[in-house]
Scaffold this active site. Sequence first.
Site, PDB file in Angstrom:
ATOM      1  N   HIS A 323       0.831  -1.209   0.000  1.00 41.38           N
ATOM      2  CA  HIS A 323       0.000   0.000   0.000  1.00 41.38           C
ATOM      3  C   HIS A 323       0.868   1.262   0.000  1.00 41.38           C
ATOM      4  O   HIS A 323       2.081   1.223   0.258  1.00 41.38           O
ATOM      5  CB  HIS A 323      -0.954   0.007   1.199  1.00 41.38           C
ATOM      6  N   CYS A 341       3.623  -4.747   6.423  1.00 38.80           N
ATOM      7  CA  CYS A 341       3.208  -4.454   5.046  1.00 38.80           C
ATOM      8  C   CYS A 341       4.403  -4.083   4.173  1.00 38.80           C
ATOM      9  O   CYS A 341       5.505  -3.828   4.667  1.00 38.80           O
ATOM     10  CB  CYS A 341       2.203  -3.307   5.033  1.00 38.80           C
TER      11      CYS A 341
END
Length: 393
Positions: A323, A341
């Site tokens: 992201h 992430c």
Amino acid sequence: MRRTAAMIAAGALVFLAGCSGDDAGGSGSGEPSSPAAAEPAQVSLALADGSADVSPVVPLEISVTDGELAEVTLVDGAGTAVSGTLAPPADEAAAAVWTPETPLAYGTSYTLTATAENADDEQTTATSTFTTVTPASVSTPSIGPLDGQTVGVGMPIRVYFDDPIVDKAAVESHLVVTSSTPTDGVWNWFSETEVHFRPSTYWPANTDVTLDANLYGIDFGNGIWGEKNRTVSFSIGAKHVSIADASTHMMEVYDGDQLVQTYPISAGSPDNPSYNGPHVVTEMNRNRIMDSSTYGVPVDSPEGYRTPVEYAVRISDSGEFVHAAPWSVAQQGNTNVSHGCINMSTERAAWFFNFSQPGDIVEIRGSSAGDLRSDIYDWTIPWEEWQAGSALK
């Protein structure tokens, strides 16, 4: 005159010889002997009369000796005829099989009647009345991918049951996968209620796949039977495999076999390392709230967070996404600072978001964490181990 008398005498002797019979057993009557009567036809039904708790998809087999089948009928308990077709035996040792046009119903009485004729056209009939099983309950599994969906080369077929499967081999044998490009795919049971299918390597790109879940009439165990058959057809799209290296802080993005992007990233920090191994993309969110409580860390704890992000591509159910993270651009390419992430700049994350599809692979390497354990960790399992997870091996 003497010559005429001799001829008459000779003719009389021939006549007497023809009427007297001989040592070979002639009847002496002048009538031909009758041929022996043909053996009566024998008809055998595989399903014995009075059978109960019969699967509604059991083959209705009929064997005949010394004759040929002339007629087969099936009626339900109300006397209503059931339409069907008869498949002749494949060879002399095999049985004929009568198949109804639509599957028989659960909890219903039926009478099967078969008539055969021998060489003299004499008929023999066999009859069997049986009752199909009445399940305690019926069940239909959930299946992914969805019918008509296009997915990436890493998406396995997943079948989820509501209740534990007792006879896994029976169920697995009725989960039939076909593909326009043949593969060596095998089923693997992840639990008593979940089974996945994948090939030894990623699916071939641009392949059409069909799963025929022929589960109606199949005994799952514990009184649960298959409710219906389902067919799911989906397509494998382009091959997208990305390599995110936590040790070099770079991600290489491949379209097919061509490297199309090399992006600086920031992976999971030493306290929250990303998991190693091939991750499967499962969803994309243009905007998403990252909430630490979804993987067990309270939002109000020192390590908790609730952060809005853009271009979130989910790669596991343990909180890992690719992201946009504009706050970590300075660390991208040199330091791992995320909660697991893969962080990118907004511009790069937007490109990756638009490039991605469910089923794509993001393989994380070089992390201090162990291998991925997620809802889809199929590609971390060695092929030999995967094959051993089949109930048919």
